[in-house]
Design a protein around this motif. Structure first.
Motif, PDB file in Angstrom:
ATOM      1  N   UNK A 179       0.839  -1.282   0.030  1.00 43.35           N
ATOM      2  CA  UNK A 179       0.143  -0.093  -0.033  1.00 43.35           C
ATOM      3  C   UNK A 179       0.825   1.222   0.025  1.00 43.35           C
ATOM      4  N   UNK A 180       0.328   2.437  -0.149  1.00 49.00           N
ATOM      5  CA  UNK A 180       1.053   3.822  -0.252  1.00 49.00           C
ATOM      6  C   UNK A 180       0.144   4.827   0.582  1.00 49.00           C
ATOM      7  N   UNK A 181       0.982   5.887   0.816  1.00 50.84           N
ATOM      8  CA  UNK A 181       0.395   7.037   1.536  1.00 50.84           C
ATOM      9  C   UNK A 181       1.295   8.265   1.211  1.00 50.84           C
ATOM     10  N   UNK A 182       0.849   9.191   1.985  1.00 53.23           N
ATOM     11  CA  UNK A 182       1.568  10.498   1.707  1.00 53.23           C
ATOM     12  C   UNK A 182       3.039  10.766   2.319  1.00 53.23           C
ATOM     13  N   UNK A 183       3.281   9.927   3.187  1.00 49.91           N
ATOM     14  CA  UNK A 183       4.550   9.849   4.094  1.00 49.91           C
ATOM     15  C   UNK A 183       5.086   8.497   4.476  1.00 49.91           C
ATOM     16  N   UNK A 184       6.345   8.304   4.753  1.00 49.24           N
ATOM     17  CA  UNK A 184       6.526   7.184   5.245  1.00 49.24           C
ATOM     18  C   UNK A 184       6.130   6.731   6.680  1.00 49.24           C
ATOM     19  N   UNK A 185       6.014   7.668   7.532  1.00 45.67           N
ATOM     20  CA  UNK A 185       5.224   7.603   8.847  1.00 45.67           C
ATOM     21  C   UNK A 185       3.895   7.052   8.637  1.00 45.67           C
ATOM     22  N   UNK A 186       2.911   7.638   7.733  1.00 43.29           N
ATOM     23  CA  UNK A 186       1.672   7.361   7.335  1.00 43.29           C
ATOM     24  C   UNK A 186       1.722   6.194   6.743  1.00 43.29           C
ATOM     25  N   UNK A 187       2.457   5.535   5.860  1.00 41.23           N
ATOM     26  CA  UNK A 187       2.371   4.509   5.446  1.00 41.23           C
ATOM     27  C   UNK A 187       2.555   3.446   6.416  1.00 41.23           C
ATOM     28  N   UNK A 188       3.578   3.572   7.167  1.00 40.68           N
ATOM     29  CA  UNK A 188       3.986   2.582   8.132  1.00 40.68           C
ATOM     30  C   UNK A 188       3.167   2.420   9.437  1.00 40.68           C
ATOM     31  N   UNK A 189       2.522   3.534   9.609  1.00 40.51           N
ATOM     32  CA  UNK A 189       1.396   3.648  10.547  1.00 40.51           C
ATOM     33  C   UNK A 189       0.399   2.924  10.554  1.00 40.51           C
ATOM     34  N   UNK A 190       0.159   2.092   9.321  1.00 43.31           N
ATOM     35  CA  UNK A 190      -1.122   1.212   9.026  1.00 43.31           C
ATOM     36  C   UNK A 190      -0.588  -0.148   9.315  1.00 43.31           C
ATOM     37  N   UNK A 211       8.459   2.903  15.168  1.00 44.26           N
ATOM     38  CA  UNK A 211       9.327   1.719  15.233  1.00 44.26           C
ATOM     39  C   UNK A 211       8.742   0.527  14.990  1.00 44.26           C
ATOM     40  N   UNK A 212       9.514  -0.402  14.502  1.00 44.72           N
ATOM     41  CA  UNK A 212       9.103  -1.754  13.868  1.00 44.72           C
ATOM     42  C   UNK A 212       9.986  -2.527  14.156  1.00 44.72           C
ATOM     43  N   UNK A 213      10.594  -2.605  15.389  1.00 43.59           N
ATOM     44  CA  UNK A 213      11.694  -3.555  15.753  1.00 43.59           C
ATOM     45  C   UNK A 213      13.018  -3.400  15.022  1.00 43.59           C
ATOM     46  N   UNK A 214      13.645  -4.337  14.617  1.00 51.64           N
ATOM     47  CA  UNK A 214      14.984  -4.144  13.959  1.00 51.64           C
ATOM     48  C   UNK A 214      14.949  -3.267  12.595  1.00 51.64           C
ATOM     49  N   UNK A 215      15.830  -2.670  12.529  1.00 49.14           N
ATOM     50  CA  UNK A 215      15.759  -1.830  11.085  1.00 49.14           C
ATOM     51  C   UNK A 215      17.030  -1.869  10.312  1.00 49.14           C
ATOM     52  N   UNK A 216      16.805  -2.168   9.069  1.00 47.40           N
ATOM     53  CA  UNK A 216      17.979  -2.307   8.118  1.00 47.40           C
ATOM     54  C   UNK A 216      17.726  -1.167   7.043  1.00 47.40           C
ATOM     55  N   UNK A 217      18.824  -0.408   6.800  1.00 45.50           N
ATOM     56  CA  UNK A 217      18.817   0.865   5.977  1.00 45.50           C
ATOM     57  C   UNK A 217      19.580   0.553   4.730  1.00 45.50           C
ATOM     58  N   UNK A 246       9.002  -6.074   6.604  1.00 46.14           N
ATOM     59  CA  UNK A 246       8.309  -4.715   6.088  1.00 46.14           C
ATOM     60  C   UNK A 246       9.110  -3.839   5.321  1.00 46.14           C
ATOM     61  N   UNK A 247       9.017  -3.916   3.783  1.00 47.64           N
ATOM     62  CA  UNK A 247       9.849  -2.885   3.134  1.00 47.64           C
ATOM     63  C   UNK A 247       9.077  -1.697   3.066  1.00 47.64           C
ATOM     64  N   UNK A 248       9.939  -0.516   3.071  1.00 48.27           N
ATOM     65  CA  UNK A 248       9.469   0.956   2.532  1.00 48.27           C
ATOM     66  C   UNK A 248      10.278   1.735   2.134  1.00 48.27           C
ATOM     67  N   UNK A 249      10.075   2.599   0.954  1.00 47.15           N
ATOM     68  CA  UNK A 249      10.690   3.657   0.528  1.00 47.15           C
ATOM     69  C   UNK A 249       9.807   4.882  -0.135  1.00 47.15           C
ATOM     70  N   UNK A 250      10.438   5.970  -0.075  1.00 46.27           N
ATOM     71  CA  UNK A 250       9.708   7.156  -0.834  1.00 46.27           C
ATOM     72  C   UNK A 250      10.144   7.497  -1.991  1.00 46.27           C
ATOM     73  N   UNK A 251       9.242   7.784  -2.888  1.00 50.02           N
ATOM     74  CA  UNK A 251       9.591   8.230  -3.953  1.00 50.02           C
ATOM     75  C   UNK A 251      10.011   9.677  -4.070  1.00 50.02           C
ATOM     76  N   UNK A 252      11.416   9.967  -4.442  1.00 43.68           N
ATOM     77  CA  UNK A 252      11.735  11.400  -4.286  1.00 43.68           C
ATOM     78  C   UNK A 252      11.193  12.341  -5.132  1.00 43.68           C
TER      79      UNK A 252
END
Length: 265
Positions: A179-190, A211-217, A246-252
């Motif tokens: 899914x998608x949202x207007x920001x990473x915080x909003x998308x991950x908040x779901x 926070x979603x547990x361990x984080x890999x950047x 959980x994979x997340x990225x923001x289109x620049x």
């Protein structure tokens, strides 16, 4: 039918390029394409690029044994940047290399959303019984007729990743949703915070996120391939270490953030 599940994957980074060929003809095409928008192609930029074609990337992915032996009913090519050579149809070439029976198409003009869209389409095909096995190839080549308008100077690398997905018992990594949202915080908040979760953040996520547990950047170097290169390289070890990825990225360019969730069956 069981959830669509990653069964194999492959990645390609910085492959050997070609000697530039067909540049004059390509320049004529790009002039016709760009002139109505007040731009013109940069011949020097186009000539000095690596000239790694989408077809080259597909051939390298299929050379991986786990991908090459797949015989999918659906093959999807996803890309954010165009091919070096105009008017090439790469999804049929991918299908030909993988047995020749897959429904095939490409998804472009969506920025880094394209692979997330591909996953949703693949999942729908699988649930409907139309595709027991799917191959998604995410391609990125960097030889362009004009500088690509990213908000900051980040050198991009020719790269590609392939996912082979199908029904699997307890051995794969199941696709849950995207899914998608207007920001990473909003998308991950779901996404509910759960123990045993690994959050994989793409290089374009710069804001603070829940926070979603361990984080890999993921390191910079890709526009739409970054997350999928990491998944292709690490999905088996991540599956052993975590219950949920959980994979997340923001289109620049658009500012929209995209999330894809995978879990052990």
């Amino acid at each position: 039918m069981s959830a669509l599940t990653v069964r194999a994957a492959a990645s390609v980074r910085s492959p050997q390029g070609r000697t530039p060929e067909g540049v004059p003809a390509a320049l004529d095409y790009f002039r016709d394409l760009l002139t109505p928008f007040g731009e013109k192609p940069d011949e020097e930029l186009l000539s000095r690029g690596p000239h790694v074609h989408h077809r080259d990337l597909v051939d390298l992915l299929v050379a991986d044994e786990a991908v090459g032996r797949s015989r999918p009913e659906l093959a999807i090519v996803a890309h954010a940047l165009p091919d070096v050579v105009p008017f090439t149809a790469v999804a049929p070439h991918l299908t030909e290399r993988l047995g020749g029976r897959a429904v095939n198409f490409a998804i472009g003009q969506q920025g880094l959303a394209a692979p997330f869209t591909a996953l949703r389409i693949a999942s729908a095909y699988h649930r409907s019984g139309r595709a027991a096995e799917v191959v998604i190839a995410v391609l990125e080549q960097t030889t362009l007729p004009t500088p690509f308008p990213l908000p900051r100077e980040v050198p991009l690398t020719d790269s590609a990743a392939a996912l082979v997905l199908g029904s699997a018992g307890g051995e794969g990594l199941g696709f849950v949703r995207a899914h998608a949202a207007g920001s990473a915080a909003a998308a991950l908040g779901r996404e509910p915070g759960e123990d045993g979760t690994l959050l994989v953040l793409g290089p374009w996520v710069t804001e603070d996120v829940p926070a979603h547990g361990a984080v890999h950047r993921v390191a910079p170097g890709g526009y739409c391939t970054s997350l999928w290169l990491e998944l292709a390289d690490h999905w088996q070890e991540w599956r052993r270490a975590y219950r949920r990825i959980v994979l997340c990225d923001t289109d620049p360019r658009s500012g929209r953030s995209h999330v894809a969730v995978f879990a052990r069956p």
